[in-house]
Design an enzyme around this catalytic site. Sequence first.
Site, PDB file in Angstrom:
ATOM      1  N   HIS A 122       0.827  -1.217   0.000  1.00  0.00           N
ATOM      2  CA  HIS A 122       0.000   0.000   0.000  1.00  0.00           C
ATOM      3  C   HIS A 122       0.863   1.270   0.000  1.00  0.00           C
ATOM      4  O   HIS A 122       0.507   2.272   0.626  1.00  0.00           O
ATOM      5  CB  HIS A 122      -0.952   0.034   1.199  1.00  0.00           C
TER       6      HIS A 122
ATOM      7  N   ASN B 162     -10.322  -2.833   2.488  1.00  0.00           N
ATOM      8  CA  ASN B 162      -9.984  -2.857   1.061  1.00  0.00           C
ATOM      9  C   ASN B 162     -11.253  -2.676   0.249  1.00  0.00           C
ATOM     10  O   ASN B 162     -12.359  -2.722   0.793  1.00  0.00           O
ATOM     11  CB  ASN B 162      -9.372  -4.213   0.691  1.00  0.00           C
TER      12      ASN B 162
ATOM     13  N   HIS C 161      -3.874   1.075  12.137  1.00  0.00           N
ATOM     14  CA  HIS C 161      -3.603  -0.153  12.900  1.00  0.00           C
ATOM     15  C   HIS C 161      -4.942  -0.814  13.219  1.00  0.00           C
ATOM     16  O   HIS C 161      -5.802  -0.192  13.853  1.00  0.00           O
ATOM     17  CB  HIS C 161      -2.871   0.230  14.185  1.00  0.00           C
TER      18      HIS C 161
HETATM   19 FE1  HDD Z   1      -2.605  -4.774   5.500  1.00  0.00          FE
HETATM   20  C1  HDD Z   1      -1.113  -1.780   5.152  1.00  0.00           C
HETATM   21  C2  HDD Z   1      -5.564  -3.460   4.312  1.00  0.00           C
HETATM   22  C3  HDD Z   1      -4.030  -7.919   5.485  1.00  0.00           C
HETATM   23  C4  HDD Z   1       0.081  -5.986   7.093  1.00  0.00           C
HETATM   24  N1  HDD Z   1      -3.207  -2.964   4.845  1.00  0.00           N
HETATM   25  C5  HDD Z   1      -2.447  -1.843   4.786  1.00  0.00           C
HETATM   26  C6  HDD Z   1      -3.214  -0.753   4.291  1.00  0.00           C
HETATM   27  C7  HDD Z   1      -4.476  -1.230   4.046  1.00  0.00           C
HETATM   28  C8  HDD Z   1      -4.466  -2.626   4.404  1.00  0.00           C
HETATM   29  C9  HDD Z   1      -5.653  -0.454   3.505  1.00  0.00           C
HETATM   30  C10 HDD Z   1      -2.716   0.663   4.043  1.00  0.00           C
HETATM   31  C11 HDD Z   1      -3.060   1.574   5.182  1.00  0.00           C
HETATM   32  C12 HDD Z   1      -2.616   2.973   4.866  1.00  0.00           C
HETATM   33  O1  HDD Z   1      -3.238   3.594   3.986  1.00  0.00           O
HETATM   34  O2  HDD Z   1      -1.653   3.429   5.483  1.00  0.00           O
HETATM   35  N2  HDD Z   1      -4.398  -5.550   4.928  1.00  0.00           N
HETATM   36  C13 HDD Z   1      -5.510  -4.825   4.563  1.00  0.00           C
HETATM   37  C14 HDD Z   1      -6.655  -5.702   4.489  1.00  0.00           C
HETATM   38  C15 HDD Z   1      -6.218  -6.953   4.814  1.00  0.00           C
HETATM   39  C16 HDD Z   1      -4.805  -6.850   5.095  1.00  0.00           C
HETATM   40  C17 HDD Z   1      -8.063  -5.258   4.156  1.00  0.00           C
HETATM   41  C18 HDD Z   1      -6.991  -8.237   4.906  1.00  0.00           C
HETATM   42  C19 HDD Z   1      -8.217  -8.314   5.273  1.00  0.00           C
HETATM   43  N3  HDD Z   1      -2.058  -6.620   6.129  1.00  0.00           N
HETATM   44  C20 HDD Z   1      -2.792  -7.782   6.062  1.00  0.00           C
HETATM   45  C21 HDD Z   1      -2.087  -8.840   6.737  1.00  0.00           C
HETATM   46  C22 HDD Z   1      -0.920  -8.295   7.223  1.00  0.00           C
HETATM   47  C23 HDD Z   1      -0.924  -6.901   6.819  1.00  0.00           C
HETATM   48  C24 HDD Z   1      -2.588 -10.260   6.871  1.00  0.00           C
HETATM   49  C25 HDD Z   1       0.185  -8.931   7.995  1.00  0.00           C
HETATM   50  C26 HDD Z   1       0.074  -9.998   8.726  1.00  0.00           C
HETATM   51  N4  HDD Z   1      -0.796  -4.035   5.957  1.00  0.00           N
HETATM   52  C27 HDD Z   1       0.142  -4.698   6.658  1.00  0.00           C
HETATM   53  C28 HDD Z   1       1.352  -3.857   6.990  1.00  0.00           C
HETATM   54  C29 HDD Z   1       0.962  -2.472   6.355  1.00  0.00           C
HETATM   55  C30 HDD Z   1      -0.395  -2.765   5.753  1.00  0.00           C
HETATM   56  C31 HDD Z   1       2.655  -4.440   6.591  1.00  0.00           C
HETATM   57  C32 HDD Z   1       1.963  -1.841   5.419  1.00  0.00           C
HETATM   58  C33 HDD Z   1       2.023  -0.390   5.788  1.00  0.00           C
HETATM   59  C34 HDD Z   1       1.252  -0.281   6.995  1.00  0.00           C
HETATM   60  O3  HDD Z   1       0.762  -1.513   7.359  1.00  0.00           O
HETATM   61  O4  HDD Z   1       1.047   0.724   7.635  1.00  0.00           O
HETATM   62  O5  HDD Z   1       1.515  -3.780   8.366  1.00  0.00           O
END
Ligand code: HDD
Length: 701
Positions: free
Chosen positions: A74, A147, A338
């Site tokens: 993202h 999402n 978060h």
């Molecule tokens: Fe995630 C970012 C949505 C599964 C780990 N995620 C991130 C963002 C969105 C989502 C919208 C961007 C937020 C922003 O604009 O700053 N992610 C989802 C959705 C998921 C999902 C809807 C499943 C239902 N994500 C998911 C899993 C993991 C992560 C299973 C890890 C176990 N996601 C992250 C992250 C991020 C992230 C690595 C990258 C940047 C951040 O968090 O801030 O922690």
Amino acid sequence: MMALPADRKQEQREASRADDPAGGPLTTDQGVEVDHTDDSLAAGERGPTLMEDFHFREKLTRFDHERIPERVVHARGAGAYGWFEPYESCAEFTRAAFLQDPSVRTPVFVRFSTVQGPKGSADTVRDVRGFATKFYTSEGNYDLVGNNFPVFFIQDGIKFPDFVHAVKPEPHNDIPTGASAHDSLWDFVSLQPETLHAITWLMSDRAIPRSYRMMQGFGVHTFRFVNAEGRGTFVKFHWKPKLGVHSLVWDEAQECQGRDPDFNRRDLWDAIAAGEYPEWELGVQLVPEEDEFAFDFDLLDATKIIPEEQVPVRPIGRMVLDRNPENFFAETEQVAFHTANVVPGIDFTNDPLLQARNFSYLDTQLIRLGGPNFSQLPVNRPVAPVRNNQRDGYHQSAIHSGTNYFPNSLGGGCPAHAGAGSGAYTHYAERVDGHKIRRRSPSFQDHYSQTALFWNSMADWEKQHIVEAFRFELGKVGARTVRTRTVEHLAKVDGDLAAQVARGIGVPEPQAAEAASKQSSPALSLESLRGDGSIRTRQIAVLVTDGVDAEQITSVRERLAAEGAVVEALAATDGTITGADGETYAVDRALPTVASVLYDAVLLPGGPVGTPPTVADPDAVRFVRDAYRHGKPVGALGSGVGILSALEPEGLRLSTEFHRVVTDQGVVTDTSPGPASEEFLDAFVGAVAAHRHWGRGPVRH
Ligand code: HDD
């Protein structure tokens, strides 16, 4: 409960402004005035730069350190502020303060994003879109990190690094950027059938939204509402856009990546700047605790939806985005979401994907934002008071005083525990009992039925787009075994889908098998998601040239503007044109600076004498042909109808009827001279509202 004005967050933001309202000269970071920033301090006119030039060193050092790591997923996004208000009290299900009182508006910040590409990648790639909302509630921040698909690619967060490695560019050459059409992703998919449902969404038009303002959002997981009595209710969150859900076509999306890589970001910014505030309705699907096992899938499995026909979506409030951020880095880049940022009345379930997310988001912010104090950044700060004994660390900007431990007597016992009956968060007292095991629940094993449900729910044109997308993506996969293996999985979903894909990518058609499900959910088709049916903010191009009938343009402009559309007059060059009446008219843009893919519809006005020279302009010819083959509404008036027929978009059959409004597959014509009639305008507006006209047949490249 405290009433919270929506602008509370904005008032708080004011305190962080860096602008000096009184103006004043340039200074160093230490506030020392600087009279010369164009030349470094040197030993003589042609001599070396001197170490003692503290202004030079500070300026360069600060520049060298301007970047922070982009988000691991993202990375590319766009954000906006706004507010949320509930329609009525949700006290029956949740005690969350921001869902109680329709007169209380809660400030929000929303960030939309793509997932795969880096921060500088194009907007209109085939990808999931993030839809993350931070509610600055009176009880602390609540983040709904969703999402634009209701399902995810994996079931357990321990697979997230594998999935992300597979979809990200290949490690040896960092190709492809912003695309999933490559071997490693499809290798993973072909070995991990739990991906199939979300992958089929990814192959659908949902993955190429026309606008962030025209897409749905989903919380994906089953969460839990908890009311004041401690009763839990399972809940799935849905955002529905007022303008309806609309997508691009793949050919157009690809061209748009070059013509305007900021297409979705610009669209959001421009709409808000123009006062066309995007709006979504928040809806919930509620499942009583006692119905936890009433479904043929597991509520804890994030690769499944609850069909809306089974559990209707109940609208509970609306969100409006009405303010662009002022500094992209400070706000959109530094915002930190978060999933574990919850408020009393909203709780988790044991969904193993959600549980992993509850670890990952805080962890990633620590490295991305360089330490533990990121919640003090203006965009992240809650409007609710913060009092605790957390101290120090990098970038601490608060000056704490007094004691820093609990219990204490020297600090008067402050901050004390929240008392009984206060707004403290209490975790839902779910009983948990089990052996420590590493095993996926058998209730998570069916990966095919809901993929088939999605496929069955699509209109014919949506199915065709899905097949074309699978062919495109798998056609770019070098490893034949991966293509074949993927098609074998598709065969377990639906034999027809698998056969159609196989035929396009040169692998054997699998043996016909029973479809995994015969059920469908009409609510999943874009056909059922037209929103308010308006044409607000649609971009409409009117191709003009000298000698054009100005009355026609004026009549069209007036009506379309009244409907809220954005009308732009495009000509071969910028400046003015001379109408048939001899008057000069302003041109909004020169054709070489734009392209058909940046507009939703095109209109060709006529001129009183013969064919105006528009037809001779290759940019105009391409414009109309592209609009036509991308299924967009095309209007023509007076001799503009002749121009349209001379352009001969492939497949276009124009009526030979004169001086009558004729509408055929989104092509609206009237050969009558003079101002456009009401009948013509109604038909054209209707064609724009319908978005695309698939009856013209497949999009040819
Ligand atoms: Fe995630 C970012 C949505 C599964 C780990 N995620 C991130 C963002 C969105 C989502 C919208 C961007 C937020 C922003 O604009 O700053 N992610 C989802 C959705 C998921 C999902 C809807 C499943 C239902 N994500 C998911 C899993 C993991 C992560 C299973 C890890 C176990 N996601 C992250 C992250 C991020 C992230 C690595 C990258 C940047 C951040 O968090 O801030 O922690």
